[in-house]
Design an enzyme around this catalytic site. Sequence first.
Site, PDB file in Angstrom:
ATOM      1  N   LEU A 104       0.877  -1.164   0.000  1.00 25.43           N
ATOM      2  CA  LEU A 104       0.000   0.000   0.000  1.00 25.43           C
ATOM      3  C   LEU A 104       0.912   1.211   0.000  1.00 25.43           C
ATOM      4  CD1 LEU A 104      -2.735  -0.881   2.687  1.00 25.43           C
ATOM      5  CD2 LEU A 104      -3.019  -0.820   0.212  1.00 25.43           C
ATOM      6  N   ASP A 105       0.504   2.267  -0.698  1.00 28.48           N
ATOM      7  CA  ASP A 105       1.301   3.496  -0.685  1.00 28.48           C
ATOM      8  C   ASP A 105       1.437   3.980   0.754  1.00 28.48           C
ATOM      9  OD1 ASP A 105       1.038   3.427  -3.413  1.00 28.48           O
ATOM     10  OD2 ASP A 105      -0.663   4.812  -3.402  1.00 28.48           O
ATOM     11  N   VAL A 106       2.448   4.781   0.971  1.00 29.84           N
ATOM     12  CA  VAL A 106       2.678   5.280   2.325  1.00 29.84           C
ATOM     13  C   VAL A 106       1.453   6.066   2.829  1.00 29.84           C
ATOM     14  CG1 VAL A 106       3.898   7.402   1.616  1.00 29.84           C
ATOM     15  CG2 VAL A 106       4.451   6.335   3.785  1.00 29.84           C
TER      16      VAL A 106
END
Length: 247
Positions: A104-106
């Site tokens: 997942l993106d930050v």
Amino acid sequence: MEERLQKVMAAAGVGSRRKCEELISEGRVTVNGKVVDRLGMKVDPQKSEIRVDGKLVTLPDRNYYILLNKPAGYTSTKFDPFAKKTVLELVADVSANLHTVGRLDVDTEGLIILTNDGDLTYRLTHPSHEIGKTYVATVRGKVDEDDLDRLRTGIQLEDGVTAPAKAKLLNVSPDGRRSTVELTIHEGKKRQVRRMFNAIGHRVEHLIRTKIGSISIGNLKAGEWRYLTDDEVKRLKESAQPKAKKE
Ligand code: URA
């Protein structure tokens, strides 16, 4: 019995098979003291001394399956040397060599699975197995039926057209400046959901993953985690079977 190096590494929880192949290609893996310079090498897991970045790889005596609600601000890969905070810190009590299943993106929140079962990771993240991942996106502007149809049909991104998705409008704010959409996709292109919405003119302001296959976020709060139940692990394994083997 000899097995492919990347398979042994994945089974030891180093990462998915693909991640292990990358590590080998980057020259970060040694077997019995020698840097491995080709993919496909076979090793005997009982006899070979495998190291990644000098760290000894040992085969686990059991597999762990953890469901975490990732808060924003945490990186989901352990291999990013620039990461400030990684999701592994949130499950630090578990003494196993865990890695995440996918990313997942930050700035994205929500469901992420951590495990030391590299084989399952390989299957779950392989595009041909098409595990559905459901996101709830809060986006700028008023999403209409045309937008939903475009999301459902496929969006042209610079790295290809997205596969058909499920899209459901959950809410539009009374002033029409914000919409909330539930989107289920079966691929894992980088920043895919954000790019899909960008392409139809709705920038994502908030993104949370609520489901992976049949597993839901339930009551887990951001930063909380729990072990998957045996039944959930079984369902995940079944959903990750190659297509030809499904009934
Ligand atoms: N799509 C995105 O844009 N970001 C994620 O973190 C996951 C899917």
